[in-house]
Design a protein around this motif. Structure first.
Motif, mmCIF file in Angstrom:
data_model
loop_
_atom_site.group_PDB
_atom_site.id
_atom_site.type_symbol
_atom_site.label_atom_id
_atom_site.label_comp_id
_atom_site.label_asym_id
_atom_site.label_seq_id
_atom_site.Cartn_x
_atom_site.Cartn_y
_atom_site.Cartn_z
ATOM 1 N N SER A 1 -42.913 0.169 28.379
ATOM 2 C CA SER A 1 -43.994 -1.055 28.549
ATOM 3 C C SER A 1 -43.411 -1.574 27.575
ATOM 4 O O SER A 1 -44.133 -1.401 26.546
ATOM 5 C CB SER A 1 -44.753 -1.039 29.559
ATOM 6 N N GLY A 2 -43.880 -3.166 28.153
ATOM 7 C CA GLY A 2 -44.184 -4.260 26.996
ATOM 8 C C GLY A 2 -44.996 -4.234 26.265
ATOM 9 O O GLY A 2 -45.640 -4.215 25.131
ATOM 10 N N ASP A 3 -46.189 -3.014 26.757
ATOM 11 C CA ASP A 3 -47.962 -3.413 26.459
ATOM 12 C C ASP A 3 -47.995 -1.919 25.856
ATOM 13 O O ASP A 3 -48.727 -2.105 24.648
ATOM 14 C CB ASP A 3 -48.648 -3.011 27.870
ATOM 15 N N SER A 4 -46.965 -1.015 25.909
ATOM 16 C CA SER A 4 -46.861 0.538 24.796
ATOM 17 C C SER A 4 -46.270 -0.088 23.176
ATOM 18 O O SER A 4 -46.745 0.140 22.516
ATOM 19 C CB SER A 4 -46.039 0.816 25.496
ATOM 20 N N HIS A 5 -45.278 -1.383 23.622
ATOM 21 C CA HIS A 5 -44.499 -1.542 22.806
ATOM 22 C C HIS A 5 -46.168 -2.532 21.686
ATOM 23 O O HIS A 5 -46.337 -2.587 20.187
ATOM 24 C CB HIS A 5 -43.452 -2.312 22.328
ATOM 25 N N ARG A 6 -46.485 -3.397 22.355
ATOM 26 C CA ARG A 6 -47.593 -4.044 21.731
ATOM 27 C C ARG A 6 -48.479 -3.404 20.724
ATOM 28 O O ARG A 6 -48.649 -3.877 19.488
ATOM 29 C CB ARG A 6 -47.887 -4.548 22.735
ATOM 30 N N SER A 7 -49.328 -2.187 21.903
ATOM 31 C CA SER A 7 -50.013 -0.981 21.413
ATOM 32 C C SER A 7 -49.450 -1.345 19.955
ATOM 33 O O SER A 7 -50.133 -0.631 19.104
ATOM 34 C CB SER A 7 -50.223 -0.120 22.442
ATOM 35 N N LEU A 8 -47.977 -0.072 19.802
ATOM 36 C CA LEU A 8 -47.714 0.266 18.967
ATOM 37 C C LEU A 8 -47.344 -0.327 17.259
ATOM 38 O O LEU A 8 -47.593 -0.008 16.672
ATOM 39 C CB LEU A 8 -46.245 1.384 19.598
ATOM 40 N N ALA A 9 -46.844 -1.583 17.975
ATOM 41 C CA ALA A 9 -47.288 -2.925 17.308
ATOM 42 C C ALA A 9 -48.539 -3.229 16.792
ATOM 43 O O ALA A 9 -48.341 -3.059 14.747
ATOM 44 C CB ALA A 9 -46.308 -3.983 17.002
ATOM 45 N N ARG A 10 -49.516 -3.117 17.273
ATOM 46 C CA ARG A 10 -50.641 -2.918 16.592
ATOM 47 C C ARG A 10 -51.283 -1.885 16.144
ATOM 48 O O ARG A 10 -51.751 -2.164 14.717
ATOM 49 C CB ARG A 10 -52.225 -2.765 18.048
ATOM 50 N N ALA A 11 -50.885 -1.025 16.115
ATOM 51 C CA ALA A 11 -50.717 0.601 15.374
ATOM 52 C C ALA A 11 -50.620 0.076 14.265
ATOM 53 O O ALA A 11 -51.393 0.489 13.093
ATOM 54 C CB ALA A 11 -51.002 1.608 15.851
ATOM 55 N N LEU A 12 -49.555 0.057 14.150
ATOM 56 C CA LEU A 12 -49.350 -0.068 12.876
ATOM 57 C C LEU A 12 -49.480 -1.533 11.739
ATOM 58 O O LEU A 12 -49.609 -0.911 10.815
ATOM 59 C CB LEU A 12 -47.207 -0.181 12.878
ATOM 60 N N ASP A 13 -50.051 -2.584 12.796
ATOM 61 C CA ASP A 13 -50.311 -3.237 11.806
ATOM 62 C C ASP A 13 -51.957 -2.714 10.916
ATOM 63 O O ASP A 13 -52.160 -3.059 9.724
ATOM 64 C CB ASP A 13 -50.994 -4.433 12.761
ATOM 65 N N ILE A 14 -52.205 -2.124 11.748
ATOM 66 C CA ILE A 14 -53.856 -1.651 11.713
ATOM 67 C C ILE A 14 -53.615 -0.800 10.195
ATOM 68 O O ILE A 14 -54.075 -0.627 9.395
ATOM 69 C CB ILE A 14 -54.701 -0.439 12.584
#
Length: 256
Positions: free
Chosen positions: A3-16
């Protein structure tokens, strides 16, 4: 489908991870939230997951999140692979310095040899190969080295439309090709004479990891510079490079 939420969570984890990699002192939860513009309530579950998986550590004294062992392991894998490739390229340059002819590194993709690296001869050359391009493997020395372990039924399955000629010298008979591959398995060397390009001969060697052919090296000659002495020199240089590369492949996971 994620889902879009999953993609956003992954992107945020990579940002961290990317942010923490820039500062060895690390960041507190509040600092991470401020730097990334993410609410604490949203970033906290990501931090817990990254901690649990070993990608981050949390200092009990200053409460700073820092890069963990798993992130280092991934980084080290990349560095090992890059170092291994540099060593292979160095060995290719050594081959060219000995033979004064062009050296190729290739891998097998859907029956074609895919040219990963080409080290040019300082002499005039008519080789038409280009890094990132491909040719039918059965028509080249490096390609035949890649096909070394193929038997007749496997060849017919791989080239179900037949062997089409690139020049008048290209092998188009499956049994003849299978016989040549048997000779390669016996001698360790593959040969081509004007089968992919008029005026060019080639000697190749398979590169094996755990007994399986994973890549191949070759030296290409213009016909006028090919003779018994040149061929012997190329075989010796290729065989020495092969031994060193195969020792290297025992220690490194390298994807060709």
């Amino acid at each position: 489908m994620p889902s879009g939420d999953s993609h956003r969570s992954l992107a945020r984890a990579l940002d961290i991870l990317e942010l923490c990699s820039l500062n060895g002192s690390g960041y507190t939860l509040t600092q991470l939230s401020q730097h990334l513009g993410i609410a604490k309530g949203s970033i906290s579950p990501l931090l817990h997951t990254l901690l649990a998986r070993g990608y981050l550590t949390l200092d009990d004294q200053d409460h700073h999140y820092r890069i963990g062992r798993m992130a280092f392991r991934i980084g080290n894998t990349y560095l090992e692979e890059a170092s291994a490739l540099r060593e292979i390229y160095r060995l290719m340059h050594d081959i060219v310095s000995v033979c004064h002819e062009t050296c190729h590194l290739g891998s097998l993709k859907n029956g074609d040899v895919y040219y990963l690296k080409k080290v040019e001869t300082p002499l005039r050359s008519r080789t038409v190969t280009v890094e990132g391009r491909s040719l039918p493997a059965y028509a080249t020395g490096v390609g035949k080295a890649l096909l070394a372990d193929y038997q007749l039924p496997q060849l017919k399955a791989l080239y179900y439309d037949g062997l089409y000629p690139l020049t008048e010298h290209t092998i188009t008979d499956f049994r003849l090709l299978a016989d040549q591959l048997a000779e390669i398995r016996a001698s360790g060397f593959a040969y081509e004479c004007e089968e992919s390009t008029r005026g060019i001969r080639c000697i190749g060697v398979p590169l094996r990891k755990s007994g399986k052919v994973v890549a191949a090296l070759s030296v290409a000659f213009p016909l006028e510079r090919y003779n018994d002495a040149a061929a012997a020199s190329a075989r010796q240089a290729l065989d020495e490079a092969r031994r060193q590369i195969e020792r290297l492949l025992c220690c490194v996971e390298l994807q060709f």
